[in-house]
Design a protein around this motif. Sequence first.
Motif, short mmCIF file in Angstrom:
data_model
loop_
_atom_site.label_atom_id
_atom_site.label_comp_id
_atom_site.label_asym_id
_atom_site.label_seq_id
_atom_site.Cartn_x
_atom_site.Cartn_y
_atom_site.Cartn_z
N ASN A 1 0.39 -1.51 0.35
CA ASN A 1 -0.20 -0.43 0.23
C ASN A 1 0.40 1.75 -0.02
O ASN A 1 0.32 2.43 0.64
N ILE A 2 2.25 1.11 -0.71
CA ILE A 2 2.95 2.57 -0.55
C ILE A 2 2.77 2.57 -1.75
O ILE A 2 2.95 2.23 -2.96
N SER A 3 2.42 4.25 -2.10
CA SER A 3 1.81 4.72 -3.57
C SER A 3 3.14 5.22 -4.26
O SER A 3 3.77 6.52 -3.37
N VAL A 4 4.22 4.92 -5.32
CA VAL A 4 4.93 5.33 -5.95
C VAL A 4 4.78 6.77 -6.48
O VAL A 4 4.20 6.28 -7.26
N ASP A 5 5.14 7.52 -6.22
CA ASP A 5 5.13 8.96 -6.89
C ASP A 5 5.96 8.86 -9.00
O ASP A 5 5.97 8.80 -9.91
N THR A 6 7.06 9.27 -8.36
CA THR A 6 8.20 9.81 -9.74
C THR A 6 9.39 8.67 -9.99
O THR A 6 9.15 8.02 -8.45
N ILE A 7 8.56 7.96 -11.05
CA ILE A 7 10.26 6.92 -11.86
C ILE A 7 11.25 7.22 -12.27
O ILE A 7 10.59 7.11 -13.34
N VAL B 1 9.22 8.55 -2.76
CA VAL B 1 7.44 8.18 -1.74
C VAL B 1 6.84 9.22 -1.13
O VAL B 1 8.48 10.05 -0.90
N ALA B 2 6.12 9.38 -0.32
CA ALA B 2 6.04 9.88 0.39
C ALA B 2 7.28 9.90 2.08
O ALA B 2 7.48 8.66 1.70
N LYS B 3 7.39 11.04 2.37
CA LYS B 3 8.56 10.69 3.52
C LYS B 3 8.29 9.83 4.13
O LYS B 3 8.53 9.55 4.89
N SER B 4 6.87 9.89 4.87
CA SER B 4 6.25 8.67 5.95
C SER B 4 6.48 7.09 5.61
O SER B 4 6.29 6.77 6.67
N ILE C 1 20.54 26.28 -7.36
CA ILE C 1 20.29 25.22 -6.85
C ILE C 1 19.59 23.71 -7.32
O ILE C 1 19.30 23.45 -8.47
N ASN C 2 20.72 23.02 -6.78
CA ASN C 2 21.00 21.05 -7.91
C ASN C 2 19.49 21.16 -7.88
O ASN C 2 18.44 20.59 -6.74
N ILE C 3 19.32 20.53 -8.91
CA ILE C 3 18.51 19.67 -9.08
C ILE C 3 18.59 17.58 -9.58
O ILE C 3 19.02 17.29 -10.38
N GLU C 4 17.18 16.91 -8.54
CA GLU C 4 17.42 16.19 -8.59
C GLU C 4 17.18 14.72 -9.63
O GLU C 4 17.02 13.93 -10.38
N LEU C 5 16.00 15.38 -9.84
CA LEU C 5 14.87 14.26 -10.49
C LEU C 5 13.65 16.11 -11.14
O LEU C 5 13.88 16.84 -10.57
N ILE C 6 14.06 15.55 -12.41
CA ILE C 6 12.92 15.93 -13.07
C ILE C 6 10.92 15.26 -13.38
O ILE C 6 11.85 14.06 -14.36
#
Length: 406
Positions: free
Chosen positions: A287-293, A309-312, A368-373
């Motif tokens: 039940n962990i929802s994944v956002d960016t891949i 994923v959410a920090k939590s 500011i460094n961009i980690e993911l887009i």
Amino acid sequence: MALVVQKYGGSSVADADKIKNVARQAVAAREEGNHVVVVVSAMGKTTNNLITLANQVTDSPDERELDVLLSTGELISSTLLAMALRTLGVEAISLSGAQAGIRTDSVYSRARILGVDPNRIKKELEKDRVVIVAGFQGITEEMDITTLGRGGSDTTAVALAVSLGADRCEIYTDVEGVYTADPRLVPEARKIEDIGYDEMLELASSGAKVMHSRAVELGEVYKMPILVASSFTDEPGTLIHGGASVEIANKVRGIAHDLNVAKVTVVGVPDKPGVASAIFEPLAKANISVDTIVQNASINKITDLTFTVAKSDSAKAMKVIEPVVKSIGARECVSDTKLAKVSVIGAGMQTAPGYAARMFSALYEAGINIELITTSEIRITCIIDEAKTEDALRTLHKAFELEKGL
Ligand code: ADP
Ligand code: ASP
Ligand code: MG
């Protein structure tokens, strides 16, 4: 007689005086000749305090019990508001989500409303009462209490407005409307006069917590106009609607941020069929929802796979992934929880090139460094160091000239 659904957030009902103030505003709406239904959130920080309390009793609170516990916050504010209204000489009754007929699925802590049976509320309105409904909660077919996710009282309000055929839904909060960015972090942010459902939905789901995203979704599907305004001032708020915007479209409408972001990277993944499903299936089951891949192009048949994923959820995600790393022959799995997401949003961007470049160069110039887009048709999102969030928001606000307005 017109019907208005008003919702007051936690800071608007934070103490007895504020509850009395809300009672006066509900009376004013009634005196203008409306039937009035009021949805309330829990007082101030009540929901957070209840979560803390549960975590002091156990490391892993039972989800059913936790939902019942959290639903009590809204019961407190709704009953107090009913008492305050009666003291003003107005007939009023408070109803829990279940009594108000709000039926949900049984996904605890983020249940979705399946339907609303409006009969009880209608009966009370016929008796000429102001009806106060405890927000953020509903009941399953099995008669178990559920909650709708943090910020979910907005969704209760829009769902009731839709099912009662209200003329409008008014969301009263601690800011004067929807701004071009969170006004607490960006002092230059400007209040938006009106905004389309699609842009508001993208802002809300990218972290602008002034509206619960599911509430905007419901508003859009049922074409319910939603007014967001302050419960503390009489300034005109922001109208969320489906018609043409009054504002001349700056192609970027607003900037949202989300601090609830963690990144997980599986390093040294063998590039062969079945690997992605071996990673994401157990996450879905948990039940962990994944956002960016993001999966890099492989070199010598070895790649890295990164997702957010959410920090939590990050500790839980690491626990789920660790055995998978071994079984697929990947090298290791690392996480970073000190991240944030900043998104620029605007329906006009889809037909105009150059917005991504402008965003990246503004962030670069600010160091500011961009980690993911990631992008959608009307959004560009960058994942950055959490500590740089405020800098990024102010830089982007300036780069897209959002302070200028009409
Ligand atoms: P409530 O308790 O009334 O539901 P919330 O705290 O959920 O209020 O939402 C209001 C808060 O949303 C504001 O105090 C503000 O800090 C934050 N916010 C984030 N983005 C925006 C935005 N674009 N416009 C207005 N407020 C925003
Ligand atoms: N009280 C709940 C929360 O703090 C729901 C809401 O305020 O909308 O998330
Ligand atoms: Mg809210």
